[in-house]
Enzyme design. Structure first.
Site, PDB file in Angstrom:
ATOM      1  N   ARG A 124      20.427  83.042 -80.061  1.00 27.32           N
ATOM      2  CA  ARG A 124      20.411  84.506 -79.849  1.00 27.32           C
ATOM      3  C   ARG A 124      20.908  84.836 -78.449  1.00 27.32           C
ATOM      4  O   ARG A 124      21.178  86.000 -78.143  1.00 27.32           O
ATOM      5  CB  ARG A 124      18.991  85.073 -79.971  1.00 27.32           C
ATOM      6  CG  ARG A 124      18.260  84.914 -81.288  1.00 27.32           C
ATOM      7  CD  ARG A 124      19.057  85.325 -82.482  1.00 27.32           C
ATOM      8  NE  ARG A 124      19.783  84.163 -83.006  1.00 27.32           N
ATOM      9  CZ  ARG A 124      20.860  84.229 -83.802  1.00 27.32           C
ATOM     10  NH1 ARG A 124      21.357  85.388 -84.134  1.00 27.32           N
ATOM     11  NH2 ARG A 124      21.439  83.143 -84.267  1.00 27.32           N
TER      12      ARG A 124
ATOM     13  N   ASP B  24      26.256  87.644 -97.942  1.00 28.61           N
ATOM     14  CA  ASP B  24      25.972  87.260 -96.564  1.00 28.61           C
ATOM     15  C   ASP B  24      24.612  86.551 -96.511  1.00 28.61           C
ATOM     16  O   ASP B  24      23.757  86.752 -97.368  1.00 28.61           O
ATOM     17  CB  ASP B  24      25.943  88.509 -95.685  1.00 28.61           C
ATOM     18  CG  ASP B  24      25.962  88.182 -94.199  1.00 28.61           C
ATOM     19  OD1 ASP B  24      26.199  87.008 -93.845  1.00 28.61           O
ATOM     20  OD2 ASP B  24      25.733  89.103 -93.388  1.00 28.61           O
ATOM     21  N   GLU B  25      24.403  85.708 -95.494  1.00 31.52           N
ATOM     22  CA  GLU B  25      23.132  85.001 -95.275  1.00 31.52           C
ATOM     23  C   GLU B  25      22.691  84.236 -96.537  1.00 31.52           C
ATOM     24  O   GLU B  25      21.525  84.274 -96.926  1.00 31.52           O
ATOM     25  CB  GLU B  25      22.030  85.983 -94.841  1.00 31.52           C
ATOM     26  CG  GLU B  25      22.361  86.824 -93.630  1.00 31.52           C
ATOM     27  CD  GLU B  25      22.323  86.046 -92.321  1.00 31.52           C
ATOM     28  OE1 GLU B  25      22.154  84.817 -92.358  1.00 31.52           O
ATOM     29  OE2 GLU B  25      22.482  86.682 -91.265  1.00 31.52           O
TER      30      GLU B  25
ATOM     31  N   LYS C 124      30.979  86.014 -88.508  1.00 31.93           N
ATOM     32  CA  LYS C 124      30.934  86.039 -89.970  1.00 31.93           C
ATOM     33  C   LYS C 124      31.052  87.452 -90.530  1.00 31.93           C
ATOM     34  O   LYS C 124      31.650  87.639 -91.604  1.00 31.93           O
ATOM     35  CB  LYS C 124      29.657  85.381 -90.475  1.00 31.93           C
ATOM     36  CG  LYS C 124      28.359  86.097 -90.155  1.00 31.93           C
ATOM     37  CD  LYS C 124      27.166  85.333 -90.686  1.00 31.93           C
ATOM     38  CE  LYS C 124      25.851  86.009 -90.332  1.00 31.93           C
ATOM     39  NZ  LYS C 124      25.707  87.335 -90.948  1.00 31.93           N
ATOM     40  N   THR C 125      30.503  88.454 -89.831  1.00 35.38           N
ATOM     41  CA  THR C 125      30.619  89.824 -90.328  1.00 35.38           C
ATOM     42  C   THR C 125      32.070  90.266 -90.319  1.00 35.38           C
ATOM     43  O   THR C 125      32.535  90.941 -91.247  1.00 35.38           O
ATOM     44  CB  THR C 125      29.765  90.784 -89.473  1.00 35.38           C
ATOM     45  OG1 THR C 125      28.408  90.332 -89.468  1.00 35.38           O
ATOM     46  CG2 THR C 125      29.817  92.190 -90.033  1.00 35.38           C
TER      47      THR C 125
ATOM     48  N   GLN D   2      20.460  77.827 -90.035  1.00 36.66           N
ATOM     49  CA  GLN D   2      19.661  79.021 -89.745  1.00 36.66           C
ATOM     50  C   GLN D   2      18.816  79.441 -90.941  1.00 36.66           C
ATOM     51  O   GLN D   2      18.428  80.602 -91.046  1.00 36.66           O
ATOM     52  CB  GLN D   2      20.570  80.183 -89.307  1.00 36.66           C
ATOM     53  CG  GLN D   2      21.309  79.920 -88.006  1.00 36.66           C
ATOM     54  CD  GLN D   2      22.050  81.148 -87.518  1.00 36.66           C
ATOM     55  OE1 GLN D   2      21.464  82.135 -87.083  1.00 36.66           O
ATOM     56  NE2 GLN D   2      23.368  81.100 -87.600  1.00 36.66           N
TER      57      GLN D   2
END
Length: 757
Positions: free
Chosen positions: A618, A225-226, A40-41, A256
């Site tokens: 993770r 973002d997020e 996503k980044t 998430q």
């Protein structure tokens, strides 16, 4: 836009089809559902680069919002690399940092100066405690609880007046009394708490149309973002800014969303298409981080949740090794096994200590792990312990900087007025504060003319005036010297390092920390605070102001040194956004993970499950899941059963292990007890074709008679209700009860104090 079709930049060609679709979308609302490890980044940075390079959008008209300073810096660096130049004029930062920028410019409309102080959580609690003492409100309530209620109200954009109208019980009525006085104290001290940095910009936009119009015109393209972790105040900010141009791109993962306990509202992402009609939705489901086995496990776990938009992660990576499920005798056995296994993994491999992370649900679990790691001589670091900027000696020095920056800061004045000792006693301070309050002055203002205050001791007056003169002298210096130079002079004048070293061994460490603060200040570059244009607009804003803002908004993970060769210990919440080759998730027991209170509502239980999903995703290569059969809590041993979150994991993805101590304990119990008298439960094990022994201690289980589905019971808090479901055995017995007054709750029977009617 360019008149003709241009050849896509190299970074576009490197994207997968879904990523490319998200990057090439130009105008209108866009929801990118980005699964864990899906890049996503890269999508965000490539999208910004394409807006600038291909569509010709001036960076001045772009705002990118991240959730950590570290993510903001990483995004800035990546865009610089893609474009070959710094995108000057673009705002990149967290919601809090962007809110602070807006308030620096326009806070005067709300009565605040641009040199305001940002209170951290500890400062906020201290101020609330002073308010509670002054108001003589009920002592039964802790200041931390009152602060939490005020914080929640601000995140929901509920003002002090509105809160007073909805207060309904003794606690909320206390909060309603404290809230307005606390806000007035903040205004008098020219300070904002963290929540104000989100609430006050919305207040500005709603009260002053010209301010809102300025930023609507400024930010023609907004990227977030997020997004799943936004609260109502953050949602309202975005909605106000993007309402007209609707060029809002949000990237997030509803699976998430793990911060509901601090105000995040998962509905923001679940209902994005409703809030922004015509929005385009793109799913990023290809994972670049983990093995297929790990993703299969994660998909099975999260599929149990109902409130989600739905996606299935996949990868082209290897299938990977199985997940190891470990049963330990107790928490020390669990911790020792983890330490030993990490040492085994390190032996003869290319792995380093930093390849490993141990994740846990609560900070209290770190104690046993630390003991085991010290005994094994394993280097480790804890994320989420005492932060650098929260250490006593650092807070003392920062208080000097804050008072130099903002002379109205009463909290900082009180912290340092007699540190180091300068002969200012309690009597002197009481006289000063009384006079300041009567005159409507800040303590530092009153201290400048302390000799004129009636009843002021002569020695104390001289010390107060000398202190005020020193602060004023350094305040004048802020316009002429760098922040590290000012700090260096101040520390020498106070003889602070010498005084700290006189405290012994710990004092030497504290002195080194102060020297590290000076080093941090010397590395600070005001341009990295995205404030260059603010400095032009607010010429009197100093580097000290910007340095204080930077350190006030720093988070735990911002200080994570990826190169430090040590095993990382942290809570699952702190692990968000990180990745490690080898992950251990410890303490997978009912009542601990998920926490017992999660059974109070479906929403809480699903958030706990999302937290487990975050932990699994993770992992790059190998995952260990551990649980203990008993754990000491509050001095007592409590027996546990494995977390229900483990149930969806397919048997073929797992290998089960029992620690030696647990196996020895089971064997000794088998020899000591007759088969018929032994309170045991055998069930099909998680290992294919195997059996798992699950010891259930029946001692201390209240005798309730015929507790069965359909019977009526009474709970001391929830009142009467009907049992609708029973699950487990003995000490692990749980009951789902439909209470007449409060609806359905799930309780652990041995704690619930039920009475069968």
């Amino acid at each position: 836009m360019p008149s003709g079709e241009l050849k896509p930049a190299g970074y576009i060609e490197a994207l997968n089809p879904d990523q490319r679709e998200a990057v090439e979308h130009f105008a209108g609302p866009l929801l990118v559902l980005a699964g864990a490890g899906s890049g996503k980044t890269r999508v965000l940075t490539c999208r910004i680069a394409r807006l600038i390079e291909y569509h010709g959008v001036d960076p001045h008209f772009i705002m990118a919002v991240t959730f950590t300073n570290k993510a903001a810096q990483e995004m800035r660096n990546r865009i610089h690399k893609l474009l070959g130049a710094e995108p000057g004029g673009m705002w990149i930062g967290t919601f809090h940092a962007i809110g602070a920028r807006i308030l620096r410019r326009h806070g005067s409309r709300l009565g605040f100066g641009p040199d305001f102080t940002i209170l951290d959580e500890d400062d906020s609690v201290r101020e609330i405690k002073r308010v509670m003492d002054d108001l003589s409100v009920a002592k039964r309530w802790k200041p931390q609880a009152v602060r939490g209620a005020i914080s929640a109200a601000k995140n929901q954009l509920v003002s002090a007046q509105e809160y007073a109208e909805i207060a309904f019980d003794p606690f909320t009525r206390v909060v309603a009394e404290v809230y307005p006085t606390y806000q007035r104290r903040l205004l008098e001290g020219n300070g904002f708490d963290f929540d104000d940095l989100l609430m006050k910009p919305v207040e500005l936009f709603e009260l002053y149309a010209e301010v809102l119009e300025r930023y609507r015109n400024r930010f023609q393209f907004i990227l977030v973002d997020e997004y799943q972790d936004t609260n109502h105040a953050q949602y309202r900010t975005l909605e106000l800014l993007a309402r007209e141009h609707r060029n809002l791109c949000v990237v997030g993962d509803d699976d998430q969303s793990i911060y509901g306990w601090r105000g995040a509202d998962i509905r923001n992402i679940l209902e994005f298409e409703r809030d922004f009609a015509g929005a385009r939705t793109i799913r990023l489901e290809r994972n670049y981080r983990s093995t297929q086995l790990l993703l299969s496990a994660a998909n099975k776990v999260i599929a149990e949740n109902k409130n989600r938009k739905g996606k299935t992660l996949y990868t082209e990576n290897d299938f990977g090794p199985p997940i190891t499920l470990v049963c330990a005798a107790d928490e020390m056995d669990e911790a020792e096994w983890i330490a030993a296994e990490i040492m085994n993994q390190l032996a003869g491999s290319a792995e380093t200590h930093r390849s490993f992370v141990v994740l846990y649900r609560t900070n209290a679990q770190s104690r046993a792990l630390e003991d085991a790691f010290r005994d094994a001589d394993l280097p480790y670091r804890i994320i989420g312990g005492v932060r650098f900027y929260e250490r006593r000696e650092i807070r003392d020095v920062i208080a000097y900087l804050r008072l130099i920056s903002n002379p109205k800061d009463a909290a900082s004045f009180m912290r340092i007025v007699n540190y180091p000792r300068r002969g200012i006693g309690d009597t002197t301070l009481t006289v000063l504060l009384t006079a300041a309050r009567e005159a409507g002055l800040a303590p530092l203002e009153a201290a400048r003319s302390a000799r004129e205050i009636a009843g002021m001791p002569r020695t104390g007056a001289a010390a107060l005036e000398g202190f005020a003169q020193m602060i004023d002298r350094y305040r004048a210096l802020t316009h002429h010297v760098r922040v590290h130079e000012l700090l260096g002079e101040l520390i020498v004048e106070l003889r602070l390092l010498e005084k700290l070293r006189e405290e012994g061994y710990e004092g030497i460490d504290r002195a080194q920390n102060v020297e590290e603060l000076v080093a941090a200040a010397s590395e600070f570059d005001a341009s990295t605070a995205l404030e260059a244009e603010d400095l032009k607009e607010l010429g009197h804003l100093t580097e000290v102001d910007l340095f204080l803002q930077k350190i006030a908004l720093v988070a735990d993970v911002d200080n994570l040194d990826a190169e430090a060769d040590a095993v990382t210990l942290m809570t699952l919440h702190n692990a968000k956004g990180l990745e490690f080759p080898v992950v251990v998730i410890a303490g997978l027991e009912e009542g601990l993970f998920p926490l017992s209170r999660a059974y109070d509502s479906l929403e809480e239980l699903e958030e706990e499950r999302r937290l487990f999903y975050v932990g699994i995703t993770r992992t790059q290569r190998k995952l260990f899941l551990t649980y203990a059969k008993r754990r000491r809590r509050g001095g007592d041993w409590l027996f546990s059963s494995p977390s229900t979150f483990l149930d969806p994991l397919p048997q073929e993805l797992l290998e089960t292990v029992e620690t030696q101590r647990y196996a020895d304990r089971v064997s000794s119990r088998r020899r000591a007890l007759d088969w018929e008298e032994w309170p045991v439960r055998w069930e099909r094990g998680r290992e294919p074709g195997g059996l798992r022994y699950d010891y259930t201690d029946t001692q201390d289980v209240p005798q309730l008679g015929e507790l069965a589905e359909g019977c009526r019971v009474r709970h001391p808090r929830f009142g009467p209700g009907t049992v609708t479901e029973l699950d487990g055995h003995g000490r692990d017995l749980k009951a789902v009860i439909d209470f007449d007054a409060v609806g359905t709750k799930k309780v652990i029977v041995r704690y619930a104090q039920l009475e069968v009617e």
